[in-house]
Design an enzyme around this catalytic site. Structure first.
Site, PDB file in Angstrom:
ATOM      1  NE  ARG A 169       0.164   1.664 -11.041  1.00  0.00           N
ATOM      2  CZ  ARG A 169      -0.658   2.310 -10.300  1.00  0.00           C
ATOM      3  NH1 ARG A 169      -1.917   2.081 -10.350  1.00  0.00           N
ATOM      4  NH2 ARG A 169      -0.262   3.253  -9.448  1.00  0.00           N
TER       5      ARG A 169
ATOM      6  NE  ARG B 191       1.030  -5.945  -6.414  1.00  0.00           N
ATOM      7  CZ  ARG B 191       0.192  -5.271  -6.794  1.00  0.00           C
ATOM      8  NH1 ARG B 191      -1.159  -5.557  -6.576  1.00  0.00           N
ATOM      9  NH2 ARG B 191       0.403  -4.052  -7.382  1.00  0.00           N
TER      10      ARG B 191
ATOM     11  CG  ASP C 224      17.282  -4.034  -7.047  1.00  0.00           C
ATOM     12  OD1 ASP C 224      16.541  -4.405  -5.873  1.00  0.00           O
ATOM     13  OD2 ASP C 224      17.253  -3.194  -7.707  1.00  0.00           O
TER      14      ASP C 224
ATOM     15  N   GLY D 192       1.974  -7.197 -29.351  1.00  0.00           N
ATOM     16  CA  GLY D 192       0.903  -7.269 -29.989  1.00  0.00           C
ATOM     17  C   GLY D 192       0.745  -6.592 -31.425  1.00  0.00           C
TER      18      GLY D 192
ATOM     19  CD  GLU E  46       3.171  -6.946 -21.984  1.00  0.00           C
ATOM     20  OE1 GLU E  46       3.715  -5.591 -21.777  1.00  0.00           O
ATOM     21  OE2 GLU E  46       2.294  -7.345 -21.891  1.00  0.00           O
TER      22      GLU E  46
ATOM     23  CB  SER F 153      22.336   0.009  -1.084  1.00  0.00           C
ATOM     24  OG  SER F 153      23.485   0.303   0.069  1.00  0.00           O
TER      25      SER F 153
ATOM     26  CD  GLN G 126      -4.103  -6.897  -9.882  1.00  0.00           C
ATOM     27  OE1 GLN G 126      -3.325  -7.888  -9.603  1.00  0.00           O
ATOM     28  NE2 GLN G 126      -5.261  -6.894  -9.639  1.00  0.00           N
ATOM     29  CD1 TRP G 127       5.114  -7.442 -12.382  1.00  0.00           C
ATOM     30  CD2 TRP G 127       4.059  -9.406 -12.321  1.00  0.00           C
ATOM     31  NE1 TRP G 127       6.073  -8.469 -11.955  1.00  0.00           N
ATOM     32  CE2 TRP G 127       5.418  -9.623 -11.927  1.00  0.00           C
ATOM     33  CE3 TRP G 127       3.177 -10.593 -11.932  1.00  0.00           C
ATOM     34  CZ2 TRP G 127       5.816 -11.030 -11.560  1.00  0.00           C
ATOM     35  CZ3 TRP G 127       3.776 -11.768 -11.750  1.00  0.00           C
ATOM     36  CH2 TRP G 127       5.002 -11.996 -11.691  1.00  0.00           C
TER      37      TRP G 127
HETATM   38  C1  LIG Z   1      -3.569  -4.863  -2.554  1.00  0.00           C
HETATM   39  C2  LIG Z   1      -3.169  -3.671  -3.599  1.00  0.00           C
HETATM   40  C3  LIG Z   1      -4.085  -2.935  -4.084  1.00  0.00           C
HETATM   41  C4  LIG Z   1      -3.817  -2.136  -5.012  1.00  0.00           C
HETATM   42  N1  LIG Z   1      -4.844  -1.161  -5.310  1.00  0.00           N
HETATM   43  C5  LIG Z   1      -4.756  -0.068  -6.265  1.00  0.00           C
HETATM   44  C6  LIG Z   1      -5.712   0.626  -6.791  1.00  0.00           C
HETATM   45  O1  LIG Z   1      -6.836   0.485  -6.456  1.00  0.00           O
HETATM   46  N2  LIG Z   1      -5.172   1.531  -7.714  1.00  0.00           N
HETATM   47  C7  LIG Z   1      -4.118   1.992  -8.239  1.00  0.00           C
HETATM   48  O2  LIG Z   1      -3.892   2.670  -8.939  1.00  0.00           O
HETATM   49  N3  LIG Z   1      -3.090   1.115  -7.722  1.00  0.00           N
HETATM   50  C8  LIG Z   1      -3.301   0.100  -6.758  1.00  0.00           C
HETATM   51  N4  LIG Z   1      -2.398  -0.420  -6.300  1.00  0.00           N
HETATM   52  C9  LIG Z   1      -0.841  -0.035  -6.648  1.00  0.00           C
HETATM   53  C10 LIG Z   1      -0.118   0.586  -5.424  1.00  0.00           C
HETATM   54  O3  LIG Z   1      -0.788   1.747  -5.357  1.00  0.00           O
HETATM   55  C11 LIG Z   1       1.374   0.552  -5.897  1.00  0.00           C
HETATM   56  O4  LIG Z   1       1.451   1.592  -7.072  1.00  0.00           O
HETATM   57  C12 LIG Z   1       2.068  -0.705  -6.387  1.00  0.00           C
HETATM   58  O5  LIG Z   1       1.809  -1.559  -5.285  1.00  0.00           O
HETATM   59  C13 LIG Z   1       3.632  -0.323  -6.365  1.00  0.00           C
HETATM   60  O6  LIG Z   1       4.182  -0.065  -5.118  1.00  0.00           O
HETATM   61  P1  LIG Z   1       5.486   0.858  -5.213  1.00  0.00           P
HETATM   62  O7  LIG Z   1       5.027   2.324  -5.954  1.00  0.00           O
HETATM   63  O8  LIG Z   1       5.717   0.970  -3.910  1.00  0.00           O
HETATM   64  O9  LIG Z   1       6.519   0.053  -6.091  1.00  0.00           O
HETATM   65  P2  LIG Z   1       7.775   0.520  -7.008  1.00  0.00           P
HETATM   66  O10 LIG Z   1       6.964   1.212  -8.378  1.00  0.00           O
HETATM   67  O11 LIG Z   1       8.412  -0.754  -7.332  1.00  0.00           O
HETATM   68  O12 LIG Z   1       8.459   1.524  -6.319  1.00  0.00           O
HETATM   69  C14 LIG Z   1       9.091   0.959  -5.000  1.00  0.00           C
HETATM   70  C15 LIG Z   1       9.476   2.379  -4.463  1.00  0.00           C
HETATM   71  O13 LIG Z   1      10.093   3.224  -4.923  1.00  0.00           O
HETATM   72  C16 LIG Z   1       9.975   4.482  -4.857  1.00  0.00           C
HETATM   73  N5  LIG Z   1       9.598   4.962  -6.058  1.00  0.00           N
HETATM   74  C17 LIG Z   1       9.417   4.602  -7.275  1.00  0.00           C
HETATM   75  N6  LIG Z   1       9.127   5.291  -8.395  1.00  0.00           N
HETATM   76  C18 LIG Z   1       9.157   6.343  -7.884  1.00  0.00           C
HETATM   77  C19 LIG Z   1       8.768   7.636  -8.465  1.00  0.00           C
HETATM   78  N7  LIG Z   1       8.646   7.672  -9.588  1.00  0.00           N
HETATM   79  N8  LIG Z   1       8.554   8.750  -7.637  1.00  0.00           N
HETATM   80  C20 LIG Z   1       8.995   8.385  -6.297  1.00  0.00           C
HETATM   81  N9  LIG Z   1       9.504   7.299  -5.809  1.00  0.00           N
HETATM   82  C21 LIG Z   1       9.331   6.314  -6.375  1.00  0.00           C
HETATM   83  C22 LIG Z   1       8.678   4.361  -3.824  1.00  0.00           C
HETATM   84  O14 LIG Z   1       9.405   4.467  -2.610  1.00  0.00           O
HETATM   85  C23 LIG Z   1       8.181   3.138  -3.947  1.00  0.00           C
HETATM   86  O15 LIG Z   1       7.628   2.632  -2.715  1.00  0.00           O
HETATM   87  C24 LIG Z   1      -2.586  -1.443  -5.240  1.00  0.00           C
HETATM   88  C25 LIG Z   1      -1.654  -2.279  -4.708  1.00  0.00           C
HETATM   89  C26 LIG Z   1      -1.829  -3.452  -3.864  1.00  0.00           C
HETATM   90  C27 LIG Z   1      -0.763  -4.244  -3.314  1.00  0.00           C
END
Ligand SMILES: Cc1cc2nc3c(=O)[nH]c(=O)nc-3n(C[C@H](O)[C@H](O)[C@H](O)COP(=O)(O)OP(=O)(O)OC[C@H]3O[C@@H](n4cnc5c(N)ncnc54)[C@H](O)[C@@H]3O)c2cc1C
Length: 273
Positions: free
Chosen positions: A92, A200, A189, A103, A100, A69, A89-90
């Protein structure tokens, strides 16, 4: 309480760092630095920064023990120009705040990502999401680049024709390709930025988003050099072992065979490299 700013970060504020052929990352603003992390962590007993050595030890202690924290007290705002397929990808990464270019509102510029010749690769056979190392002939590379360019131009021409007919911008844009550049403000943050960078900067991430992650990493290092070093130590370059792998490790340390076979053994050995 000390005012938190970083001399190195002030020097790069507002500077555009080029990424890919037409993209960039610009640090618009930041809130806090290494000092802010230790101030936040020590708030419980009312002490701020101590010596450099003590602050460094505390930051490392915090990251090593997942006490994340205080890292959320440091906030970055970036202005980023990136192709839409990278933006998909970003986006996600849900723990950031995004604004953003629209358009629906703006006329999109004819700016498309064109991979450089050295990055044109065949589909990898063993990594379904990746590129092969096999050499691609110059002839094929040329064809691929011409192909990208041709359709980027045609699709933009068709977009422009609709714009000139006064068709709604929100409709005219729908055939534009994923290679089109978009722009956004991205605020995150430090804790969540480290998570983004871990995922990434990884060789499994697509080359193009990795290029952006590298620039973000170098900016992060300027704002929070101690925390960035701790991130490299405890997160980026650390390795996670499964239960089976821990047993294998103990076996090896006791001069016994690992007990792993096939793909499991291969994955395990990869981690030890
Ligand atoms: C090499 C690579 C390949 C990938 N390939 C695919 C693919 O084929 N298809 C696909 O769909 N995605 C793909 N992804 C995306 C991946 O599944 C994740 O969605 C993405 O990396 C974001 O990660 P995150 O959810 O941990 O991050 P963030 O969204 O930043 O979240 C950070 C953390 O916060 C928590 N969190 C955030 N929001 C919530 C929520 N609503 N509920 C519960 N916990 C939450 C979780 O602990 C999470 O780990 C890929 C990612 C990488 C790096």
């Amino acid at each position: 309480m000390a005012h938190c700013f970083s001399i190195e970060a002030e020097k790069i504020l507002d500077k555009k760092f080029k990424v890919l052929d037409k993209g960039f990352v610009r640090l618009v603003d930041y809130l806090g630095n290494d000092e802010r992390i230790v101030q936040a962590a020590r708030v419980s007993y009312g002490k701020g920064t101590k010596t450099f050595r003590e602050d460094k030890a505390l930051i490392n202690y915090l990251l090593r023990n997942d006490h994340t924290s205080p890292f959320e007290q440091v906030v970055f705002t970036f202005h980023i120009k990136l192709p839409i397929f990278v933006a998909r990808q970003w986006i996600r990464h849900r723990t950031a705040r995004v604004n953003e270019i629209s358009g629906r509102y703006s006329i999109m510029k004819p700016e498309f990502y064109l991979p450089s010749s050295k990055d044109i690769a065949f589909q990898s056979q063993n990594n379904k999401q990746g590129r092969a190392d096999e050499v691609v002939s110059l002839d094929i590379k040329k064809k691929v680049i011409e192909n990208f360019e041709k359709y980027q131009k045609e699709l933009y021409k068709s977009y422009k024709e609709m714009i000139d007919l006064n068709i709604a911008r929100e409709l005219a844009r729908i055939n534009l390709p994923l290679s089109l550049y978009t722009e956004w403000y991205w605020q995150i943050d430090l804790h969540n930025l480290f998570h983004f960078l871990k995922l990434r900067l990884d060789p499994h991430a697509q080359l193009e988003i990795r290029a952006y992650a590298k620039v973000l990493a170098s900016i992060t290092k300027k704002v929070c050099p101690i925390a960035y070093e701790a991130f490299c130590e405890h997160i980026l370059n650390s390795v996670k072992f499964s239960q089976k792998e821990m047993i294998a490790l103990r076996n090896i340390l006791n001069n016994k065979p690992s007990g792993l076979e096939g793909k499991e053994e291969k994955r395990f050995l990869e981690k030890l490299k």
